[in-house]
Design a protein around this motif. Sequence first.
Motif, short mmCIF file in Angstrom:
data_model
loop_
_atom_site.label_atom_id
_atom_site.label_comp_id
_atom_site.label_asym_id
_atom_site.label_seq_id
_atom_site.Cartn_x
_atom_site.Cartn_y
_atom_site.Cartn_z
N GLN A 131 61.51 69.99 18.12
CA GLN A 131 61.83 68.81 17.31
C GLN A 131 63.29 68.75 16.92
O GLN A 131 63.68 67.92 16.11
N GLN A 134 64.92 65.41 17.69
CA GLN A 134 64.43 64.38 16.77
C GLN A 134 65.08 64.52 15.40
O GLN A 134 65.53 63.52 14.80
N TRP A 321 65.70 61.49 21.13
CA TRP A 321 64.37 61.58 21.75
C TRP A 321 64.49 61.71 23.26
O TRP A 321 63.79 62.51 23.89
N ASP A 324 65.58 65.19 24.45
CA ASP A 324 64.51 66.19 24.41
C ASP A 324 63.69 66.20 25.70
O ASP A 324 63.01 67.18 26.00
N ARG A 325 63.76 65.10 26.46
CA ARG A 325 62.92 64.96 27.65
C ARG A 325 63.68 65.06 28.97
O ARG A 325 63.16 65.61 29.94
#
Length: 476
Positions: A131, A134, A321, A324-325
């Motif tokens: 996280q 985020q 976000w 993170d991917r």
Amino acid sequence: MENDDVHKWGAMLSVAFGAFMAPLDSSIVNTVLPIVSREFGADVLLIEWVVLAYLLTLGSLLLIGGRLGDLFGDKPLYVSGFVLFTLSSMLCGLSGGVKTLIAARVLQAIGGAMLIAIGPAILTRAFPASQRGQALGILASVVYIGLTVGPGLGGAIASTLGWRWVFFINLPIGIVAVAVTLGVLRTGQRRVGSGRFDFVGAIAFIVTLFSLVLALSRGAAWGWTSRLVVIAGAVSAASAILFCTVELRSSRPFLDLRLFRHRLFAAATVSAMLNYMATTTTAFLTPFFLIQGNHMTPARAGSLLMTMPLVMAVVAPVSGWLSDRIGSRVPTVAGMACLATGMWLLGHLGVEGRGQPIVLRLGLVGLGIGLFTTPNNSAIMGGVPLTHQGLGSGIVATARTMGNVLGVAVCGSLFGSEVLRLQAILGQEPLAVTGAYRYALTIGAGIALAGALTSLVRGVGFSNEKPTTDNRPMEP
């Protein structure tokens, strides 16, 4: 699990106050600088020190603040930062001249350094690695909300109550922030053994930065080959060599230079500095273009300047976000390219530039910054050992502040000297300011393109990779 959730969101609330307060002040100050300049009869080359003194002090102390957070825990330093920032804001508002305002801004920067250096470390320790993007994205959004509110609020306050009240507004915010932090923030644990603090390295770093900024900011006014500028440059180079030598030999360095063996970490740090150089050039010079070049009121200029941070606030959590991917390289390269394009287009507006053209260009600049910042910061924090998260947080903040300092020092100095040159030729301040603005922002766009290149060559990295858990140097 419930207690962990309470802890991490309590940490977010406390850090959010600091993340809002410091950028709110910075963006407000940038908006009213032309007004302060006229009231005190100071030219751009002098009034820029209202910003430079703050940034220089901040940049000199950020790594110290982050390291002290590792040594002694976060909460005491964080609360002290709020108190000092609030009291010094009152002194700024009471200043009777440029010199006293600059001195008060130095005190304000000491408090700001405690807040900015420790805030990301508090979040990194409170949130799990999955996280991190985020959490840092939310933090970036809060920063950008402060930046968004600042120009419009500063313009409105300056037009009604006077510029001094842009500093007094920090008093109620600071009082509430101290109360909330004392109530919700868990006392941070020491992350490093008691050990000794590397004062020699810290002093060498401060001397290096101060001498470099002095040479760059006064070179246009004093002459690049003048004795004082040459001496300042020589002192900066000598102290930089001393700093590197001391840090590489120290068992407990002020800044572990071995971190920079990791290509992703090193390139991301350089990219951050270049990004903030370009960003600060836009934020610092655009109020002069709008108010002095286009004869806008402070309130009107402030409302237009809100565009850039507003777009940044919307884009930052999305880019966090996304990183993170898919990793950090794609959004950071795209962000720097957007920033360069927006700055070039903004600089090529003339004195007829009004409303929509300015908004669209500022929006493109904000899009670039929002795409870049969160993935890049997350990549830096992901490459730092857990025992040095405060140091990593300080490095992020120091890269930002050094970029801010160099942006104001270099492009501000070039802008100020170009205004004087063009005004002697053209005899009209609006045309001189507009021409100097184009010159400075073209250079800033080139700096942003250099940042796109360093982001491109850094390699593929994912922001949710777990940070190194020991103190061994990372492999290149």
